[in-house]
Motif scaffolding. Sequence first.
Motif, short mmCIF file in Angstrom:
data_model
loop_
_atom_site.label_atom_id
_atom_site.label_comp_id
_atom_site.label_asym_id
_atom_site.label_seq_id
_atom_site.Cartn_x
_atom_site.Cartn_y
_atom_site.Cartn_z
N TYR A 49 -1.92 3.44 -5.14
CA TYR A 49 -2.03 3.76 -3.64
C TYR A 49 -0.79 4.99 -3.75
O TYR A 49 -1.06 5.78 -2.51
CB TYR A 49 -1.26 2.68 -2.88
CG TYR A 49 -2.44 1.48 -2.82
CD1 TYR A 49 -3.75 1.67 -2.04
CD2 TYR A 49 -2.25 0.30 -3.36
CE1 TYR A 49 -4.68 0.65 -2.13
CE2 TYR A 49 -3.42 -0.68 -3.59
CZ TYR A 49 -4.47 -0.35 -2.72
OH TYR A 49 -5.40 -1.50 -2.91
N LYS A 100 -8.17 1.96 -0.02
CA LYS A 100 -7.06 2.45 1.01
C LYS A 100 -7.95 2.34 2.37
O LYS A 100 -9.31 2.27 2.41
CB LYS A 100 -6.90 4.08 0.72
CG LYS A 100 -6.01 4.07 -0.51
CD LYS A 100 -5.73 5.51 -0.75
CE LYS A 100 -4.94 5.86 -2.04
NZ LYS A 100 -4.69 7.31 -2.53
N ARG A 155 -6.04 10.37 6.23
CA ARG A 155 -7.38 9.71 5.81
C ARG A 155 -8.50 9.34 6.95
O ARG A 155 -9.51 9.73 6.78
CB ARG A 155 -7.22 8.20 5.32
CG ARG A 155 -6.38 8.07 3.77
CD ARG A 155 -6.63 6.77 3.19
NE ARG A 155 -5.65 5.65 3.87
CZ ARG A 155 -4.47 5.57 3.69
NH1 ARG A 155 -3.90 5.91 2.66
NH2 ARG A 155 -3.91 4.46 4.52
N GLY A 162 0.80 -1.19 0.02
CA GLY A 162 0.11 0.11 0.18
C GLY A 162 1.05 1.32 0.05
O GLY A 162 2.05 1.19 -0.41
N ALA A 163 0.39 2.44 0.05
CA ALA A 163 1.07 3.41 0.31
C ALA A 163 1.99 3.75 1.23
O ALA A 163 3.22 4.08 0.99
CB ALA A 163 0.28 4.72 0.71
N TRP A 164 1.84 3.20 2.40
CA TRP A 164 3.04 3.20 3.45
C TRP A 164 4.08 2.14 3.34
O TRP A 164 5.15 2.75 3.35
CB TRP A 164 2.12 3.13 5.00
CG TRP A 164 3.21 3.24 6.43
CD1 TRP A 164 2.79 2.45 7.33
CD2 TRP A 164 4.01 4.06 6.46
NE1 TRP A 164 3.68 3.02 8.35
CE2 TRP A 164 4.33 4.02 7.70
CE3 TRP A 164 4.67 5.20 5.65
CZ2 TRP A 164 5.60 4.65 8.33
CZ3 TRP A 164 5.76 5.78 6.17
CH2 TRP A 164 6.14 5.57 7.59
N LEU A 197 -12.82 5.73 -0.81
CA LEU A 197 -11.58 5.34 -0.43
C LEU A 197 -10.69 4.44 -1.46
O LEU A 197 -9.48 4.51 -1.33
CB LEU A 197 -11.07 4.97 1.04
CG LEU A 197 -11.34 5.86 2.16
CD1 LEU A 197 -11.59 5.08 3.50
CD2 LEU A 197 -10.80 7.07 2.11
#
Length: 330
Positions: free
Chosen positions: A50, A277, A253, A10-12, A274
């Motif tokens: 993402y 997400k 978020r 994901g993004a993180w 989302l």
Amino acid sequence: MSRITVLGAGAWGTALALSLARRGGHQLCLWSHSTALAEQLADAGENLPYLPGFTLPVDIQITSDLPGAIFEADILLCVTPSQHLRGVITHIGPMLTRNQIILSASKGLEEASFLRMSQVVASITGNPFAVLSGPSFAQEVAAGIPTAVVVASNMLPVAQTIQRDFTSPTLRVYTNEDVPGVELGGALKNVIALAAGVASGLNLGHNSSAALITRGIAEVTRLAVACGGRRQTLAGLSGIGDLVLTCTGSLSRNRSVGIELGRGRQLNDIIAGLNGKVAEGVRSTAAALGLAARYAVEMPITEQMDAILHRNKSPKEAIRELMSRPGRDE
């Protein structure tokens, strides 16, 4: 040279992989549970769903093969949503060697058991464990904007290993031995960020936001201390630092979900928007109340947030009830 595998694309997870690649000196692997996403990452060279706009270095191995991803890794950096951590660790548990470090960057509580991530891991494997937390938006870490975080472990050499391998000119890593305090600060701030978002969505102004943040850290600290955490930890990066960022930052978020709730939108519609997400606070709110009940800790903001999320309570009514509570000493 350490071999570090990031479990979760994901993004993180992608941002941490980029930070480690920028630092240099490691063999890096980024694992996605989705074969389609892994193929997209490899083909496009960036995480379009993402974390678009950041090029993945070619020396990051990208895969959806979990056994292959963890093979001979020194550090397994888990960045899956908190509700999926148990499944991932259960899957890889029989394949782990004793000296592989499990590092969790997931900020949440397990929904059914109310367990912290370290407790979930400990229930499955005896591998050395640490948790990474602190005020850190994925987009800013990916961009190389200076960021400070904290790594906590009950084994100081493990925390020092993470500190050495993750510290870079753009990421400063502090160590801490207070695992409960660091984990609960990271998990519970998401709940307070939802409430701060609600206040913003209702256009209540800066006074209300400041009050929610301040009283929010008070109830987060009460629960963390009851669970064995240290009060001073909640005054640090994983407590007030992460709370202020998540309650005020436009990239949050959880705050964004709260804003939409305050504006009158339905939770299901907000979550659908989302696009896959995760806003961890939505799930962590009920778990936080379950944990608070276990330790007889009062959490009025969390209680009202749970009522808004799960019992269709009006945000205006929730704020009214918070303001009309009996007078207390601070």
